[in-house]
Design a protein around this motif. Structure first.
Motif, short mmCIF file in Angstrom:
data_model
loop_
_atom_site.label_atom_id
_atom_site.label_comp_id
_atom_site.label_asym_id
_atom_site.label_seq_id
_atom_site.Cartn_x
_atom_site.Cartn_y
_atom_site.Cartn_z
N ARG A 263 -61.14 37.19 72.95
CA ARG A 263 -61.14 37.42 71.50
C ARG A 263 -60.00 36.64 70.85
O ARG A 263 -60.16 36.02 69.80
CB ARG A 263 -60.98 38.91 71.18
N TYR A 264 -58.85 36.66 71.49
CA TYR A 264 -57.70 35.96 70.92
C TYR A 264 -57.87 34.44 71.00
O TYR A 264 -57.68 33.73 70.01
CB TYR A 264 -56.41 36.38 71.61
N THR A 265 -58.26 33.93 72.17
CA THR A 265 -58.28 32.48 72.32
C THR A 265 -59.41 31.84 71.50
O THR A 265 -59.28 30.72 71.05
CB THR A 265 -58.40 32.05 73.81
N VAL A 266 -60.48 32.56 71.29
CA VAL A 266 -61.60 32.00 70.53
C VAL A 266 -61.36 32.12 69.01
O VAL A 266 -61.63 31.19 68.26
CB VAL A 266 -62.94 32.64 70.94
N THR A 267 -60.84 33.30 68.59
CA THR A 267 -60.71 33.50 67.14
C THR A 267 -59.31 33.20 66.61
O THR A 267 -59.13 33.03 65.41
CB THR A 267 -61.02 34.97 66.77
N GLY A 268 -58.31 33.20 67.49
CA GLY A 268 -56.93 33.01 67.04
C GLY A 268 -56.30 34.27 66.45
O GLY A 268 -55.12 34.28 66.13
N ASP B 286 -77.00 41.23 78.72
CA ASP B 286 -76.74 41.63 77.32
C ASP B 286 -75.48 41.00 76.77
O ASP B 286 -75.40 40.67 75.59
CB ASP B 286 -76.55 43.15 77.20
N SER B 287 -74.48 40.86 77.63
CA SER B 287 -73.18 40.41 77.12
C SER B 287 -73.20 38.93 76.73
O SER B 287 -72.27 38.45 76.08
CB SER B 287 -72.08 40.67 78.14
N ARG B 288 -74.27 38.19 77.07
CA ARG B 288 -74.42 36.83 76.55
C ARG B 288 -74.53 36.84 75.02
O ARG B 288 -74.34 35.81 74.37
CB ARG B 288 -75.67 36.15 77.11
N HIS B 289 -74.86 38.04 74.47
CA HIS B 289 -75.04 38.13 73.02
C HIS B 289 -73.88 38.83 72.32
O HIS B 289 -73.96 39.14 71.15
CB HIS B 289 -76.37 38.85 72.75
N PHE B 290 -72.79 39.08 73.07
CA PHE B 290 -71.60 39.70 72.48
C PHE B 290 -70.68 38.62 71.92
O PHE B 290 -70.34 37.68 72.62
CB PHE B 290 -70.80 40.48 73.53
N GLY B 291 -70.25 38.80 70.68
CA GLY B 291 -69.29 37.87 70.10
C GLY B 291 -67.89 38.17 70.57
O GLY B 291 -67.67 39.18 71.22
N PRO B 292 -66.88 37.34 70.27
CA PRO B 292 -67.02 36.09 69.55
C PRO B 292 -67.64 34.98 70.42
O PRO B 292 -67.61 35.07 71.64
CB PRO B 292 -65.57 35.74 69.21
N PHE B 293 -68.18 33.98 69.72
CA PHE B 293 -68.84 32.87 70.41
C PHE B 293 -68.04 31.59 70.29
O PHE B 293 -67.34 31.36 69.30
CB PHE B 293 -70.24 32.67 69.82
N SER B 294 -68.15 30.76 71.29
CA SER B 294 -67.51 29.46 71.28
C SER B 294 -68.64 28.46 71.55
O SER B 294 -69.27 28.51 72.62
CB SER B 294 -66.46 29.43 72.39
N ASN B 295 -68.97 27.62 70.57
CA ASN B 295 -70.16 26.76 70.67
C ASN B 295 -71.40 27.55 71.09
O ASN B 295 -72.14 27.13 71.99
CB ASN B 295 -69.94 25.61 71.66
#
Lengths: 399, 399
Positions: free
Chosen positions: A217-222, B48-57
């Protein structure tokens, strides 16, 4: 309570020098599954935790809770005779486990390098606060220190509030659990190749390994994650709610459960409400949703709601205090609360074994040992000492 | 980042049907130490967790953090062809790992009883919320539910305040860790006897197993333990203190450290003070001690005090937020923060391996797989399927 040492690990013999919690937890896990654990303690004093209250007939309840299924021998590792005897034992065991501050076993001349020359097959595992390497390696650590440094405190606590320490010593316990896995993995390699090795587990490393999505969460969103209270970061509703009496935890992890929840609470109109019809919408309109659910939940006591939601198939739980945990019918039916007969204390209540195996189940067959209880049989069997020699060692304070 | 699968478990092949966290954590621990993990996912949807945010690309950071070092195949277990293919794979692996709700694998006709007839050597491990037995066994659970029911929330939180959930999903993670130990123990038995078996790990049981001294404190004293804030129940001082800036955790676990602490804070007179000369006295006069220490600590920022106490050898730590954890020099020097190259995302930051082995170290050699990335090689190698057959299965939605 079982009657004998049993389980998949009955061939493994462990010489366990650890004190208090991290290492004793490792050794307990392996002893529960059948390993022979010989706990080596300082003469007269023993494991520090023997002196931790509360006491039951002068026996430490703390010590008893984490040292079932073990033997106890005493040995002064600072005396030349003690060192020799240690080396003799080291030749007769599969695993040595220690949790002294890094450098201590070297100072004693009983480090892995020395012992592996005597017994090249030895698996030698060390648990320490910060590990055997790195700039902090020689520092002392305690559970609270690694919980603070490792990040788990920083994400635990009331939303927007101060960081809170976890109420059990998971700084120690998690490290102990990783070490148990490491020892079994090393044993698998040993059986295949005949090679022993050294295992280095740090309490701090272990805390980092359980931060879950906080790192990503931190590394992706800052955004730096803070305490999130009793809510979930991405599922709604998944949190504690006040009721007429105490709080209740409710987790409606998907839309079907959301509808069931609304029906069970007697507010089916919320299930139809556009503001709440998907998980992202429930997240966006969280505060309104929370307030509306609270209105309904305030009408009945928590226990009554729990029964209603259970029946409706909505995951929920009261927030159990320890007395309620001990009474819980599921926990009892799984043998997770065990009464052990202790020769001095009588009945002693401890946690059961969470790894349930169909063919080779472990067992709790023996209460925690009194200090040096197994000196005679262990030293006779593994070091070939006579009764006379044992007496002499005892008189000179070496055992 | 490593370059290949290595470690003590390279002979072990695991077919992993688990989703989200508990089971994926087990499989990650074993994959980190060299096991070949084939993650079996639902076609098109996946874990299921493939759809958990946050996402990176568009890749889930959550999914990536717990699925490194694994292969991914897809298979529809509800179709007759899918079931047959599953049974073929089951004959080629050492371990099957699943975390569906109890009863699901039976309904699919792919439970332990069925599979062990095809492969009697199979180790078949299930993780569930409440276990395979007992009155709650068929209920769904989530991390928050077992944290509430299992007692850890009830002892976590500000002193006298409300119970607080732990900020990472230790309800899942602890169960995953016990399961990893159980699988290796079963594998040791398998290698010795040729016998496979079934392992049943419950999230709720696992929570009870980490309550530490809370159970014994309650059963011996009759007092129900509540949240204890950031203090220790029997060591003083061992808590967080305010400073000129943020809070600091200080743990002076014995009299020697107490004296060192007083000297380092520039108040040596406290070390001489009769009210504080032993741990029991510091406990009895805790509030005065706390107030006096706070007076001194208020004079400098937390970072300055941390440097002073470190130099003096007094265990202490700032309460790190996740950004500080990632920057910590000890954590970095132990390779506990790892950058992985992901084909789509690029650099991806995840936690390292906390089990450090001298002879057979594990490695992180591969980012989390995209859905079905290993269909071709796994189905060709383990099920002997041709490219043509694979195409057909894909067209019909079976893989």
């Amino acid at each position: 309570m079982g009657t004998c040492r049993q389980g998949p690990l009955t061939d493994i013999r462990i010489l366990d020098l650890t004190r208090v919690l991290s290492g004793p937890y490792t050794a307990m896990m392996l002893a529960d599954l059948g390993a022979e654990v010989i706990k080596l303690e300082q003469p007269k004093i023993g494991d520090d935790s023997r002196h931790f209250g509360p006491f039951s007939n002068e026996e430490s309840a703390y010590f008893m809770s984490v040292n079932r299924n073990k033997k106890s021998i005493t040995l002064n590792l600072k005396s030349p005779e003690g060192k020799e005897l240690f080396k003799t034992l080291a030749g007769q065991v599969d695993v040595i486990l220690e949790n002294f501050r890094p450098g201590t076993m070297e100072k004693l001349g009983l480090d892995y390098k020395t012992i592996s020359q005597i017994n090249p097959k030895i698996i030698y595992a060390s648990i320490s606060g910060f590990g055997q390497t790195g700039p902090y390696s020689r520092r002392a650590a305690y559970d609270g220190i690694v919980q603070a440094m490792g990040g788990i405190m920083g994400i635990t606590g009331e939303k927007g509030g101060k960081p809170v320490k976890i109420g059990s010593s998971i700084g120690d316990i998690i490290a102990g659990m990783f070490c148990a896995t490491g020892i079994l993995a090393a044993y698998i390699h040993l059986k295949k190749t005949g090679e022993g090795q050294y295992i280095d587990v740090a309490m701090l490393d272990s805390q980092v390994a359980i931060l879950e999505n906080a790192i990503s969460r931190y590394t992706v969103t800052g955004k730096v994650p803070g305490p999130t209270g009793n809510t979930h970061t991405s599922i709604f509703p998944f949190e504690t709610f006040p009721t007429k009496t105490e709080d209740i935890m409710i987790a409606a992890g998907n839309d079907v459960l959301w509808c069931k929840l609304c029906d069970a609470l007697g507010c089916p109109e919320l299930a139809e409400d556009e503001r709440f019809c998907s998980n992202p919408k429930r997240g966006f309109n969280h505060d309104e949703m929370f307030a509306l659910l609270c209105l309904r939940l305030a009408e009945k006591p928590a226990e009554e709601w729990a029964a209603i939601l259970d029946k409706a198939g909505v995951p929920c739980s009261l927030i159990n205090t320890i007395d309620k945990v001990l009474e819980n019918e599921q926990i009892q039916s799984r043998d997770m609360i065990v009464e052990v007969d202790h020769p001095i204390v009588g009945k002693n209540v401890i946690a059961g074994i969470p790894i349930k195996m169909s063919l080779t189940p472990g067992s709790i067959y023996k209460a925690a040992p009194s200090l040096g209880a197994d000196n005679s049989n262990v030293y006779q069997e593994l070091a070939g000492l006579s009764v006379r020699q044992l007496d002499d060692l005892k008189k000179s304070g070496i055992i």
